[in-house]
Design a protein around this motif. Structure first.
Motif, PDB file in Angstrom:
ATOM      1  N   GLN A   1       1.048  -1.443   0.409  1.00 20.60           N
ATOM      2  CA  GLN A   1      -0.165   0.176  -0.007  1.00 20.60           C
ATOM      3  C   GLN A   1       1.036   1.104   0.014  1.00 20.60           C
TER       4      GLN A   1
ATOM      5  N   ALA B   1      -3.788   4.064  -0.594  1.00 22.90           N
ATOM      6  CA  ALA B   1      -4.269   3.372  -1.927  1.00 22.90           C
ATOM      7  C   ALA B   1      -3.361   1.736  -1.637  1.00 22.90           C
ATOM      8  N   ASP B   2      -3.765   1.312  -2.594  1.00 25.22           N
ATOM      9  CA  ASP B   2      -3.516   0.047  -2.939  1.00 25.22           C
ATOM     10  C   ASP B   2      -2.352  -0.568  -4.236  1.00 25.22           C
ATOM     11  N   THR B   3      -1.317  -0.742  -3.867  1.00 25.76           N
ATOM     12  CA  THR B   3      -1.037  -1.447  -5.241  1.00 25.76           C
ATOM     13  C   THR B   3      -0.769  -2.830  -6.239  1.00 25.76           C
ATOM     14  N   ALA B   4      -1.882  -3.233  -5.741  1.00 28.40           N
ATOM     15  CA  ALA B   4      -2.144  -4.927  -6.132  1.00 28.40           C
ATOM     16  C   ALA B   4      -2.014  -4.268  -8.080  1.00 28.40           C
ATOM     17  N   PHE B   5      -2.138  -3.559  -8.485  1.00 28.33           N
ATOM     18  CA  PHE B   5      -2.507  -3.458 -10.043  1.00 28.33           C
ATOM     19  C   PHE B   5      -1.274  -2.838 -10.611  1.00 28.33           C
TER      20      PHE B   5
ATOM     21  N   LEU C   1      -4.010   7.182 -10.641  1.00 29.95           N
ATOM     22  CA  LEU C   1      -4.827   5.910  -9.455  1.00 29.95           C
ATOM     23  C   LEU C   1      -6.464   6.241  -9.455  1.00 29.95           C
ATOM     24  N   ASP C   2      -7.095   5.553  -8.523  1.00 27.80           N
ATOM     25  CA  ASP C   2      -8.560   5.502  -9.160  1.00 27.80           C
ATOM     26  C   ASP C   2      -9.263   6.718  -8.297  1.00 27.80           C
TER      27      ASP C   2
ATOM     28  N   PRO D   1     -11.268  -0.704  -1.959  1.00 34.13           N
ATOM     29  CA  PRO D   1     -10.306   0.233  -1.853  1.00 34.13           C
ATOM     30  C   PRO D   1     -10.063   0.768  -2.911  1.00 34.13           C
ATOM     31  N   ARG D   2      -8.826   1.795  -2.997  1.00 35.77           N
ATOM     32  CA  ARG D   2      -8.431   2.333  -3.849  1.00 35.77           C
ATOM     33  C   ARG D   2      -7.268   1.789  -4.659  1.00 35.77           C
ATOM     34  N   TYR D   3      -7.047   2.360  -6.001  1.00 35.76           N
ATOM     35  CA  TYR D   3      -5.770   1.514  -6.847  1.00 35.76           C
ATOM     36  C   TYR D   3      -5.036   2.700  -7.424  1.00 35.76           C
TER      37      TYR D   3
ATOM     38  N   ARG E   1      -2.901   2.678 -10.251  1.00 34.14           N
ATOM     39  CA  ARG E   1      -2.951   2.209 -11.793  1.00 34.14           C
ATOM     40  C   ARG E   1      -1.854   1.317 -12.299  1.00 34.14           C
TER      41      ARG E   1
END
Length: 374
Positions: free
Chosen positions: A53, A65-69, A87-88, A94-96, A98
């Motif tokens: 994150q 924000a999440d860095t999963a993408f 980002l979104d 959650p908010r990513y 991108r």
């Protein structure tokens, strides 16, 4: 999860009115962001990354924000502090993040593993402040290593000798500054003290624009220096150990903070090891005088070991070039060559061939010496 569509692209004239300007946003970043803006994404600067994150400053404030993408196979593309992110928009949970915008500069070292991985320490930096404590004996080789890393990043290095109040004799301090100055030609070297204010005004002026990253070992005084420049206790500080003058890690993540006089500062954890990562250009800049001597060598591919007509060896023999400098140069060149060879099969073959030739030459020299002694 589909991304929201949007055809609205921010006008170029709005760039310098953005709340992101204090963090380095400019017309160049505005133009670079257009493809992501067309997809409805929001720009922001990453100010901290922690376990998948990150905290991101956006036009609407700081968000988590999440860095999963953004989990690529290439470690050079992993989100890091200093990145400009896409980002979104608000509303997602959650908010990513991108993607991140192409970096202007990146401070990269080899990873701590034995694999040929790279680790990006900070992105989009303008200068790298290398903090070196005067509470311990100067390690010139380490200063050369940090400076090579900084030059290779595309940022401007600046060596700061901290805790100058511990060297009250002006003549001694002057000698230390001169020693370091000769070690990193072309680099500004400052002596500073957070205790009595020595050199801080000039350092603040140099860091008053763009993005500055603080580098150095634990105990070098980075967090104290960061707090002094920021004007508040933003970073935790611990005393160094009395027995050996070494510090303990107080900064555990890389944090981007705004400075009161302008510009932003990235404080980093103490670096125990600083492995080079394809830093040939940085090494050449640190050892500019050796590169200059090398141009006068008889052979263009002179390795500066035992070749006839070697101007570098002649400079060492004549006292113009310290032997320590040449040894440090060789060490960093070998290290850098090894890390590059891990991803370049052709270069690996060339290195093995060179080792075989040098081994044969050494054996022949040893045989000849034994023959003379009989």
């Amino acid at each position: 999860m589909p991304l929201p569509a949007s055809s609205k692209v921010p006008d170029r004239s709005t760039a310098l009115a953005s709340p992101l300007v204090p963090y380095g946003w400019d017309d160049g970043w505005q133009d670079a962001f257009r493809p992501w803006a067309a997809r409805g994404l929001v720009p922001g600067r990453v100010i901290r990354v922690d376990r998948g994150q990150c905290d991101v400053v956006t036009p609407d404030g700081t968000v988590r924000a999440d860095t999963a993408f953004v989990v690529p196979r290439d470690p050079m593309k992993v989100i890091c502090t200093g990145d400009w992110a896409a980002l979104d928009p608000e509303g997602g949970s959650p908010r990513y993040v991108r993607d991140h915008l192409p970096r202007r500069t990146a401070l990269v070292r080899s990873g701590s593993s034995k694999r040929s991985d790279a680790q990006v320490l900070a992105a989009n930096i303008d200068r790298a402040v290398i903090a070196v404590s005067l509470a311990a004996e100067l390690d010139l080789a380490r200063i050369e290593r940090f400076t090579a890393l900084a030059w290779e990043s595309g940022a401007e290095p600046l060596v700061v000798l901290t805790k100058a109040d511990l060297v009250p004799d002006p003549a001694t301090l002057g000698h230390l500054l001169s020693d370091v100055g000769r070690t990193v030609p072309g680099v500004t070297v400052l002596a500073v003290s957070s205790a009595d204010g020595t050199g801080l005004e000039r350092l603040a002026a140099l860091a008053g624009s763009g993005t500055t990253v603080l580098l150095g070992q634990s105990g070098a005084g980075k967090s104290t220096l960061a707090n002094t420049l920021i004007g508040r206790e933003a970073m935790e500080v611990r005393a160094v150990r009395d027995m050996d003058g070494k510090g303990r890690h107080t900064t555990t993540t890389r944090n981007l903070l705004t400075l009161p006089g302008g510009g932003v500062l990235i404080d980093t954890p103490g670096l125990r090891g600083v492995g080079l990562w394809d830093a040939g250009t940085g090494v050449d800049r640190v050892f500019a005088e050796i590169e200059e001597y090398a141009r006068r060598c008889r052979f263009q591919d002179c390795a500066h070991h035992s070749e006839p007509g070697c101007a570098v060896l002649a400079a060492v023999d004549g006292g113009e070039l310290p032997a320590r400098r040449l040894e440090s140069y060789r060490k960093l060149q070998r290290e850098n060559q090894r890390i590059v060879a891990k991803t370049d099969a052709r270069l690996r073959q060339e290195i093995r061939r060179e080792w075989r030739i040098r081994g044969a030459e050494a054996r022949a020299a040893a045989d000849a010496k034994r023959g003379r002694l009989r």
